[in-house]
Design a protein around this motif. Structure first.
Motif, PDB file in Angstrom:
ATOM      1  N   PRO A 122       2.188   7.938  21.387  1.00  0.00           N
ATOM      2  CA  PRO A 122       2.348   7.794  22.839  1.00  0.00           C
ATOM      3  C   PRO A 122       1.043   7.531  23.578  1.00  0.00           C
ATOM      4  O   PRO A 122       1.046   6.914  24.646  1.00  0.00           O
ATOM      5  CB  PRO A 122       2.949   9.143  23.248  1.00  0.00           C
ATOM      6  CG  PRO A 122       3.694   9.600  22.042  1.00  0.00           C
ATOM      7  CD  PRO A 122       2.864   9.145  20.886  1.00  0.00           C
ATOM      8  N   CYS A 123      -0.086   7.958  23.000  1.00  0.00           N
ATOM      9  CA  CYS A 123      -1.382   7.747  23.637  1.00  0.00           C
ATOM     10  C   CYS A 123      -2.006   6.414  23.233  1.00  0.00           C
ATOM     11  O   CYS A 123      -3.073   6.038  23.732  1.00  0.00           O
ATOM     12  CB  CYS A 123      -2.331   8.883  23.270  1.00  0.00           C
ATOM     13  SG  CYS A 123      -2.457   9.174  21.489  1.00  0.00           S
ATOM     14  N   GLY A 124      -1.353   5.698  22.280  1.00  0.00           N
ATOM     15  CA  GLY A 124      -1.855   4.404  21.855  1.00  0.00           C
ATOM     16  C   GLY A 124      -2.691   4.428  20.594  1.00  0.00           C
ATOM     17  O   GLY A 124      -3.116   3.376  20.114  1.00  0.00           O
ATOM     18  N   HIS A 125      -2.918   5.602  20.007  1.00  0.00           N
ATOM     19  CA  HIS A 125      -3.733   5.690  18.797  1.00  0.00           C
ATOM     20  C   HIS A 125      -2.859   5.485  17.555  1.00  0.00           C
ATOM     21  O   HIS A 125      -1.727   5.991  17.486  1.00  0.00           O
ATOM     22  CB  HIS A 125      -4.445   7.038  18.728  1.00  0.00           C
ATOM     23  CG  HIS A 125      -5.477   7.211  19.802  1.00  0.00           C
ATOM     24  ND1 HIS A 125      -5.464   8.276  20.684  1.00  0.00           N
ATOM     25  CD2 HIS A 125      -6.529   6.441  20.147  1.00  0.00           C
ATOM     26  CE1 HIS A 125      -6.490   8.166  21.519  1.00  0.00           C
ATOM     27  NE2 HIS A 125      -7.144   7.056  21.214  1.00  0.00           N
ATOM     28  N   PRO A 126      -3.372   4.745  16.548  1.00  0.00           N
ATOM     29  CA  PRO A 126      -2.572   4.426  15.365  1.00  0.00           C
ATOM     30  C   PRO A 126      -2.548   5.557  14.340  1.00  0.00           C
ATOM     31  O   PRO A 126      -3.552   6.246  14.131  1.00  0.00           O
ATOM     32  CB  PRO A 126      -3.289   3.195  14.792  1.00  0.00           C
ATOM     33  CG  PRO A 126      -4.717   3.379  15.213  1.00  0.00           C
ATOM     34  CD  PRO A 126      -4.683   4.061  16.539  1.00  0.00           C
ATOM     35  N   VAL A 127      -1.406   5.744  13.702  1.00  0.00           N
ATOM     36  CA  VAL A 127      -1.269   6.742  12.649  1.00  0.00           C
ATOM     37  C   VAL A 127      -0.202   6.267  11.671  1.00  0.00           C
ATOM     38  O   VAL A 127       0.827   5.715  12.069  1.00  0.00           O
ATOM     39  CB  VAL A 127      -0.904   8.131  13.234  1.00  0.00           C
ATOM     40  CG1 VAL A 127       0.408   8.075  13.999  1.00  0.00           C
ATOM     41  CG2 VAL A 127      -0.838   9.182  12.146  1.00  0.00           C
ATOM     42  N   HIS A 128      -0.474   6.429  10.373  1.00  0.00           N
ATOM     43  CA  HIS A 128       0.509   6.041   9.357  1.00  0.00           C
ATOM     44  C   HIS A 128       1.625   7.083   9.337  1.00  0.00           C
ATOM     45  O   HIS A 128       1.362   8.285   9.455  1.00  0.00           O
ATOM     46  CB  HIS A 128      -0.161   5.954   7.985  1.00  0.00           C
ATOM     47  CG  HIS A 128       0.699   5.322   6.943  1.00  0.00           C
ATOM     48  ND1 HIS A 128       1.685   6.017   6.275  1.00  0.00           N
ATOM     49  CD2 HIS A 128       0.731   4.044   6.460  1.00  0.00           C
ATOM     50  CE1 HIS A 128       2.287   5.210   5.416  1.00  0.00           C
ATOM     51  NE2 HIS A 128       1.728   4.008   5.511  1.00  0.00           N
ATOM     52  N   PRO A 129       2.888   6.670   9.208  1.00  0.00           N
ATOM     53  CA  PRO A 129       4.009   7.627   9.244  1.00  0.00           C
ATOM     54  C   PRO A 129       3.872   8.776   8.257  1.00  0.00           C
ATOM     55  O   PRO A 129       4.154   9.925   8.601  1.00  0.00           O
ATOM     56  CB  PRO A 129       5.224   6.749   8.911  1.00  0.00           C
ATOM     57  CG  PRO A 129       4.841   5.389   9.392  1.00  0.00           C
ATOM     58  CD  PRO A 129       3.367   5.278   9.122  1.00  0.00           C
ATOM     59  N   ASP A 130       3.443   8.484   7.011  1.00  0.00           N
ATOM     60  CA  ASP A 130       3.286   9.567   6.036  1.00  0.00           C
ATOM     61  C   ASP A 130       2.189  10.529   6.463  1.00  0.00           C
ATOM     62  O   ASP A 130       2.316  11.751   6.327  1.00  0.00           O
ATOM     63  CB  ASP A 130       2.955   8.996   4.653  1.00  0.00           C
ATOM     64  CG  ASP A 130       4.143   8.278   4.020  1.00  0.00           C
ATOM     65  OD1 ASP A 130       5.294   8.586   4.401  1.00  0.00           O
ATOM     66  OD2 ASP A 130       3.917   7.405   3.160  1.00  0.00           O
ATOM     67  N   ASP A 131       1.091   9.991   6.977  1.00  0.00           N
ATOM     68  CA  ASP A 131      -0.014  10.837   7.418  1.00  0.00           C
ATOM     69  C   ASP A 131       0.362  11.622   8.669  1.00  0.00           C
ATOM     70  O   ASP A 131      -0.119  12.739   8.886  1.00  0.00           O
ATOM     71  CB  ASP A 131      -1.261   9.992   7.675  1.00  0.00           C
ATOM     72  CG  ASP A 131      -1.743   9.286   6.413  1.00  0.00           C
ATOM     73  OD1 ASP A 131      -1.703   9.918   5.342  1.00  0.00           O
ATOM     74  OD2 ASP A 131      -2.130   8.111   6.502  1.00  0.00           O
ATOM     75  N   LEU A 132       1.227  11.046   9.491  1.00  0.00           N
ATOM     76  CA  LEU A 132       1.710  11.752  10.670  1.00  0.00           C
ATOM     77  C   LEU A 132       2.462  13.009  10.257  1.00  0.00           C
ATOM     78  O   LEU A 132       2.253  14.089  10.833  1.00  0.00           O
ATOM     79  CB  LEU A 132       2.629  10.840  11.488  1.00  0.00           C
ATOM     80  CG  LEU A 132       3.420  11.511  12.620  1.00  0.00           C
ATOM     81  CD1 LEU A 132       2.483  12.072  13.676  1.00  0.00           C
ATOM     82  CD2 LEU A 132       4.405  10.519  13.240  1.00  0.00           C
ATOM     83  N   MET A 133       3.327  12.895   9.233  1.00  0.00           N
ATOM     84  CA  MET A 133       4.090  14.054   8.784  1.00  0.00           C
ATOM     85  C   MET A 133       3.171  15.121   8.202  1.00  0.00           C
ATOM     86  O   MET A 133       3.372  16.320   8.402  1.00  0.00           O
ATOM     87  CB  MET A 133       5.140  13.637   7.747  1.00  0.00           C
ATOM     88  CG  MET A 133       6.133  12.588   8.256  1.00  0.00           C
ATOM     89  SD  MET A 133       6.883  13.051   9.841  1.00  0.00           S
ATOM     90  CE  MET A 133       7.329  11.421  10.465  1.00  0.00           C
ATOM     91  N   ALA A 134       2.136  14.700   7.481  1.00  0.00           N
ATOM     92  CA  ALA A 134       1.184  15.656   6.917  1.00  0.00           C
ATOM     93  C   ALA A 134       0.422  16.370   8.032  1.00  0.00           C
ATOM     94  O   ALA A 134       0.192  17.586   7.975  1.00  0.00           O
ATOM     95  CB  ALA A 134       0.211  14.945   5.982  1.00  0.00           C
TER      96      ALA A 134
END
Length: 337
Positions: A122-134
């Motif tokens: 939501p803030c515009g910063h990128p994150v990989h879905p798997d890393d987001l869950m971790a």
């Protein structure tokens, strides 16, 4: 060099595992062999295991361990005592097609991708879905956060569960995060009238203080059937439930006040350990429960720790605890000390 290594793995079920890697050269162990040891403890097939190595716990920096054919020596950050997060590897995460994508670099692992595999928070910063869950797992279950916010220094924008759901969270991941955030919220905000559900341990807050029949939303949602329990004794509510603690709570509520060592407090207390009702007749404030032998202060209700008391000496004033309105989940029996 250590003859053997001890590695630590935390799963999404919040259980910690200790994995022993034998010597004389533990660094030569393959990732596939490590996953096999994890399977022996969890039953989870290695093909569904996604490992994240914690590089810097304070900054929630993690490295993905993707290649099962590699040895530990090819990952310089893996050493004796390393800690891993175990995630459920899905063949394909079902990401909302309207989510904006990016090549990275990912906020968690700093990895850049040739194709837009990262999603924009939501803030515009990128994150990989798997890393987001971790990252979410670390924030909720390790850091005990009740809100998930961007880790970028100076950002701190909240990442709501709706964003995490659209980012490809499995039903299992989403429900565990939802439950964990709820529990953390109750603890961090010190909700005064909360209990843990006796079935799932989820924290439940009682809104109507006059009711003792409580419904657990988590158990109800999970099973599809209403699950109620008694607020006082924590027994499952079946039919016309007759709470065994109701009489004891009435006694505690109506007990007159007495003066002990210059402090006024209720004349009847429930043992903080076993719930036995104890009426103060004479002598000092420090006493021993005849039922469970627990020593505690009748005024402040603090337990004796080892050989020391956590309050004032037996004949000195201490701050009185409030009148008890809840008991431990057991059946109290009136006893007089």
């Amino acid at each position: 060099m250590a003859q053997s290594w001890t590695l630590f793995v935390k799963g999404f079920d919040q259980k910690n595992m200790k994995i022993e890697i034998p010597g004389p050269h533990p660094e030569s162990t393959k990732v596939s062999a490590f996953k096999t040891k994890i399977q022996e403890k969890t039953g989870l097939n290695p093909q569904y295991q996604l490992l994240k190595l914690e590089i810097n716990k304070d900054k929630n920096s993690m490295q993905s361990i993707y290649d099962d054919s590699k040895r530990f020596s090819e990952y310089p950050s893996i050493t004796n005592g390393s800690q891993f997060l175990l995630l459920l590897q899905t063949a394909t995460r079902h990401i909302d097609p309207f989510m904006k994508r990016s090549n990275g670099p990912c906020l968690v692992t700093y990895t850049e991708y040739e194709t837009p595999e990262c999603i924009l928070a939501p803030c515009g910063h990128p994150v990989h879905p798997d890393d987001l869950m971790a990252y979410c797992q670390a924030e909720v279950f390790d850091q005990k956060k009740w809100e998930i916010r961007c880790m970028k220094p100076g950002c701190n924008v909240e990442w709501p569960l709706s964003f995490i759901s659209k980012s490809g969270a499995t039903t299992y991941e989403y429900e565990l995060l939802e439950k964990g955030l709820s529990e953390n919220h109750c603890i961090m905000n010190q909700c005064a009238d909360i209990h843990q559900c006796p079935s799932c341990n989820c924290f439940c807050e009682r809104i109507d203080k006059s009711q003792c029949r409580m419904r657990c939303w988590w158990c109800t949602k999970r099973s599809g059937k209403a699950y109620d329990f008694c607020w006082h004794c924590l027994a499952s509510w079946i039919g016309d439930h007759n709470c065994p603690q109701k009489e004891a709570l009435n006694v505690l509520e109506k007990a007159p006040e007495v003066e002990i060592c210059g402090v006024r407090c209720p004349s009847t207390r429930a043992c903080p350990k076993c719930n036995v009702l104890i009426e103060h007749m004479k002598a000092c404030a420090h006493m021993t429960c005849r039922n469970c032998k627990q020593k505690f202060c009748f005024i402040c209700l603090r337990l004796q720790a080892g050989e020391s008391w956590q309050c004032e000496p037996y004949n000195i004033k201490c701050s009185p605890a409030e009148r008890q309105t809840r008991l431990q989940p057991s059946n109290p029996r009136p006893v007089t000390n």
